[in-house]
Write an enzyme that holds these catalytic residues in place. Structure first.
Site, PDB file in Angstrom:
ATOM      1  CG  PHE A   1      -1.926   1.136   1.157  1.00  0.00           C
ATOM      2  CD1 PHE A   1      -3.145   0.965   0.500  1.00  0.00           C
ATOM      3  CD2 PHE A   1      -1.651   2.368   1.718  1.00  0.00           C
ATOM      4  CE1 PHE A   1      -4.054   2.008   0.404  1.00  0.00           C
ATOM      5  CE2 PHE A   1      -2.552   3.426   1.623  1.00  0.00           C
ATOM      6  CZ  PHE A   1      -3.749   3.247   0.968  1.00  0.00           C
TER       7      PHE A   1
ATOM      8  CB  THR B   1       8.279  -5.403  -1.877  1.00  0.00           C
ATOM      9  OG1 THR B   1       7.478  -6.328  -1.166  1.00  0.00           O
ATOM     10  CG2 THR B   1       9.622  -6.019  -2.171  1.00  0.00           C
TER      11      THR B   1
ATOM     12  CG  ASN C   1      -1.068  -6.598  -7.097  1.00  0.00           C
ATOM     13  OD1 ASN C   1       0.116  -6.433  -7.398  1.00  0.00           O
ATOM     14  ND2 ASN C   1      -1.445  -7.369  -6.075  1.00  0.00           N
TER      15      ASN C   1
ATOM     16  CG  MET D   1       1.019  -3.486  -8.076  1.00  0.00           C
ATOM     17  SD  MET D   1       0.117  -2.347  -9.116  1.00  0.00           S
ATOM     18  CE  MET D   1       0.914  -0.820  -8.702  1.00  0.00           C
TER      19      MET D   1
ATOM     20  CG  PHE E   1       8.682  -6.350  -6.049  1.00  0.00           C
ATOM     21  CD1 PHE E   1       7.538  -6.527  -5.292  1.00  0.00           C
ATOM     22  CD2 PHE E   1       9.671  -7.327  -5.989  1.00  0.00           C
ATOM     23  CE1 PHE E   1       7.371  -7.657  -4.489  1.00  0.00           C
ATOM     24  CE2 PHE E   1       9.517  -8.459  -5.188  1.00  0.00           C
ATOM     25  CZ  PHE E   1       8.359  -8.632  -4.451  1.00  0.00           C
TER      26      PHE E   1
ATOM     27  CB  SER F   1       5.633 -10.800  -5.021  1.00  0.00           C
ATOM     28  OG  SER F   1       5.051 -10.261  -6.192  1.00  0.00           O
TER      29      SER F   1
ATOM     30  CG  ASN G   1       2.422  -9.591  -9.423  1.00  0.00           C
ATOM     31  OD1 ASN G   1       1.804 -10.372 -10.144  1.00  0.00           O
ATOM     32  ND2 ASN G   1       1.859  -8.944  -8.422  1.00  0.00           N
ATOM     33  CB  THR G   2       9.273 -10.714  -8.841  1.00  0.00           C
ATOM     34  OG1 THR G   2       8.959  -9.362  -8.496  1.00  0.00           O
ATOM     35  CG2 THR G   2      10.755 -10.822  -9.184  1.00  0.00           C
TER      36      THR G   2
ATOM     37  CE  LYS H   1       2.669 -10.482   2.362  1.00  0.00           C
ATOM     38  NZ  LYS H   1       2.336  -9.068   2.160  1.00  0.00           N
TER      39      LYS H   1
ATOM     40  CG  ASN I   1       2.250 -11.711  -1.244  1.00  0.00           C
ATOM     41  OD1 ASN I   1       1.462 -10.997  -1.857  1.00  0.00           O
ATOM     42  ND2 ASN I   1       3.527 -11.404  -1.111  1.00  0.00           N
TER      43      ASN I   1
ATOM     44  N   GLY J   1      -7.544 -11.355   3.008  1.00  0.00           N
ATOM     45  CA  GLY J   1      -8.999 -11.449   3.035  1.00  0.00           C
ATOM     46  C   GLY J   1      -9.635 -11.026   4.344  1.00  0.00           C
TER      47      GLY J   1
ATOM     48  CB  THR K   1      -8.227  -6.032  -0.481  1.00  0.00           C
ATOM     49  OG1 THR K   1      -7.042  -6.505  -1.151  1.00  0.00           O
ATOM     50  CG2 THR K   1      -9.333  -5.868  -1.496  1.00  0.00           C
TER      51      THR K   1
HETATM   52  C1  FMN Z   1      -1.963  -3.588  -5.204  1.00  0.00           C
HETATM   53  C2  FMN Z   1      -1.257  -4.511  -4.256  1.00  0.00           C
HETATM   54  C3  FMN Z   1       0.133  -4.435  -4.134  1.00  0.00           C
HETATM   55  C4  FMN Z   1       0.796  -5.291  -3.251  1.00  0.00           C
HETATM   56  N1  FMN Z   1       2.152  -5.191  -3.132  1.00  0.00           N
HETATM   57  C5  FMN Z   1       2.794  -5.978  -2.240  1.00  0.00           C
HETATM   58  C6  FMN Z   1       4.200  -5.851  -2.058  1.00  0.00           C
HETATM   59  O1  FMN Z   1       4.865  -5.014  -2.672  1.00  0.00           O
HETATM   60  N2  FMN Z   1       4.804  -6.689  -1.164  1.00  0.00           N
HETATM   61  C7  FMN Z   1       4.110  -7.619  -0.435  1.00  0.00           C
HETATM   62  O2  FMN Z   1       4.708  -8.339   0.388  1.00  0.00           O
HETATM   63  N3  FMN Z   1       2.770  -7.746  -0.584  1.00  0.00           N
HETATM   64  C8  FMN Z   1       2.115  -6.951  -1.450  1.00  0.00           C
HETATM   65  N4  FMN Z   1       0.765  -7.073  -1.598  1.00  0.00           N
HETATM   66  C9  FMN Z   1       0.054  -8.112  -0.822  1.00  0.00           C
HETATM   67  C10 FMN Z   1      -0.589  -7.554   0.461  1.00  0.00           C
HETATM   68  O3  FMN Z   1       0.369  -7.050   1.355  1.00  0.00           O
HETATM   69  C11 FMN Z   1      -1.398  -8.677   1.163  1.00  0.00           C
HETATM   70  O4  FMN Z   1      -0.505  -9.710   1.529  1.00  0.00           O
HETATM   71  C12 FMN Z   1      -2.481  -9.260   0.258  1.00  0.00           C
HETATM   72  O5  FMN Z   1      -3.109  -8.251  -0.508  1.00  0.00           O
HETATM   73  C13 FMN Z   1      -3.538 -10.003   1.061  1.00  0.00           C
HETATM   74  O6  FMN Z   1      -4.178  -9.153   1.970  1.00  0.00           O
HETATM   75  P1  FMN Z   1      -5.627  -8.462   1.658  1.00  0.00           P
HETATM   76  O7  FMN Z   1      -6.543  -9.563   1.217  1.00  0.00           O
HETATM   77  O8  FMN Z   1      -6.013  -7.815   2.957  1.00  0.00           O
HETATM   78  O9  FMN Z   1      -5.396  -7.461   0.585  1.00  0.00           O
HETATM   79  C14 FMN Z   1       0.070  -6.238  -2.486  1.00  0.00           C
HETATM   80  C15 FMN Z   1      -1.327  -6.297  -2.600  1.00  0.00           C
HETATM   81  C16 FMN Z   1      -2.002  -5.446  -3.465  1.00  0.00           C
HETATM   82  C17 FMN Z   1      -3.502  -5.539  -3.563  1.00  0.00           C
END
Ligand code: FMN
Length: 352
Positions: free
Chosen positions: A69, A91, A116, A118, A120, A181, A183-184, A214, A243, A292, A314
């Site tokens: 966030f 991150t 997402n 994204m 990093f 993640s 996404n990497t 994590k 995650n 969640g 979220t």
């Molecule tokens: C847009 C977005 C970007 C995120 N970026 C990262 C990140 O950079 N590093 C990380 O460890 N988790 C990242 N997360 C994962 C969140 O920290 C969390 O673990 C995940 O969204 C589950 O929690 P939630 O259901 O409450 O969103 C990201 C999540 C979202 C939605």
């Protein structure tokens, strides 16, 4: 005053990343205008019963903002004013990088979920640590979540985490190794006992700061437990589960975009993995549940399952600026209703 439902319907007309940038601007501006934050801070919860000291750090309540966030550490003060009990930034990667091409964030409004990819995007650890250090000592614990650069192959990943620890250990109150993640490319392959052993062995030669691992919700439970146990044996201070998920069967059509799913559709999967981990590790390490958590009932359940702390992301997007305060109120109500005198008594009460 504009209700969050009205504001949300306006924000949700914008592309998700534009809305996030706008929210960042609003939060940073509010931080410069003390009376604006005062209105929110008035709702900020500091019930004595929710306070804990963990790793020698004081957490006023158990609700943290999940990594991603505030990727760059630009919103720490306003997030504190929204009532969070701890802040995790990042991150961050050793070198700044722009992340994946846009669009890379999507809403699934009917499912109260996000997707997402994204990748990093961040200003690099030097800039992030400079911002965090400028605020220290801060009223809340600040964690820095560490990752590797996209261009660093997995064979050299250890070196990126070494650089990350060296840059971040002095500024942060705790560190997180993010191996989860989606996404990497291939990052999740590092969730192996051998890499985790090498990583924590190295880390413990460099810092005594608390370090958490994590993990992804897509690991099978036995594997997740084995990896977490290895991490703890090698010096991890705790585990964050979880995650985002790349189980696209949870939302029809999500596969074509890729990335990770979060929010309400992740709750069951994340809760199940957390429960399995906690069954083995409760009392042996600090467990943080994330994934969640969209209301106080879910937060309370994770706490009773063994989470000393929880993290949300979220839920803040769907619930609005008062989300952390609402969760804290809800946890406090349930604590009293069920006859616990303090949060520590509730943590893991289902395990005893
Ligand atoms: C847009 C977005 C970007 C995120 N970026 C990262 C990140 O950079 N590093 C990380 O460890 N988790 C990242 N997360 C994962 C969140 O920290 C969390 O673990 C995940 O969204 C589950 O929690 P939630 O259901 O409450 O969103 C990201 C999540 C979202 C939605």
């Amino acid at each position: 005053m504009l209700s969050y439902e009205t504001l949300r319907s306006l924000l949700f007309k914008l592309p998700p990343e534009t809305a996030h940038t706008l929210a960042e601007f609003a939060l940073r501006t509010a931080a410069l205008t003390p009376f604006a934050l005062g209105a929110v801070a008035a709702r900020c919860v500091s019930q004595a019963d929710l306070k804990q000291t963990i790793f020698g750090l004081k957490f006023p309540n158990p609700i943290g903002i999940g990594a991603g966030f505030d990727k760059n550490g630009t919103m720490i003060r306003p997030l504190a004013a929204l009532g969070f009990g701890f802040i995790e930034v990042g991150t961050g990667t050793p070198k700044a990088q722009s992340g994946n091409p846009k669009p890379r964030m999507w809403r699934h409004i009917g499912e109260h979920s996000l997707q997402n990819a994204m990748g990093f995007n961040n200003d690099g650890l030097e800039a992030i640590v400079r911002r965090v250090s400028a605020l220290q000592p801060f009223v809340l614990p600040i964690g820095i979540n560490l990752g590797k650069n996209k261009t660093t192959p997995n064979e050299k990943a250890l070196e990126d985490y070494r650089v990350g620890i060296e840059k971040a250990a002095n500024g942060a109150d705790y560190l997180v190794f993010n191996l989860s993640s989606p996404n990497t490319p291939n990052l999740r392959d590092l969730q192996s006992e051998s890499f985790v052993r090498d990583l924590f062995a190295l880390a413990r030669t460099l810092t005594t700061k608390p370090i958490l691992l994590k993990i992804a919700p897509d690991l099978d439970a036995a594997n997740a437990i084995a990896i977490a146990q290895t991490a703890i044996e090698c010096g991890a201070s705790g585990v964050i589960a979880t995650n985002t998920t790349n189980d696209y069967s949870l939302i029809a059509g999500s596969q074509t975009r890729g990335g990770g799913l979060s929010g309400a559709i992740l709750a069951e999967k994340s809760r199940a993995l957390f429960d399995a981990l906690s069954a083995e590790l409760y009392g042996k390490t600090v467990l943080i549940s994330c994934g969640g958590i969209m209301d106080a009932d879910e937060a309370w359940q994770r706490i009773k399952m063994g989470a000393s702390l929880i993290q949300v992301f979220t839920g803040l997007i769907y619930g609005g600026a008062g989300f952390a305060a609402t969760l804290a109120d809800g946890i406090w109500e349930r604590l009293n209703r069920e006859g616990f005198t303090k949060i520590e008594d509730a943590i893991g009460s289902l395990r005893r």
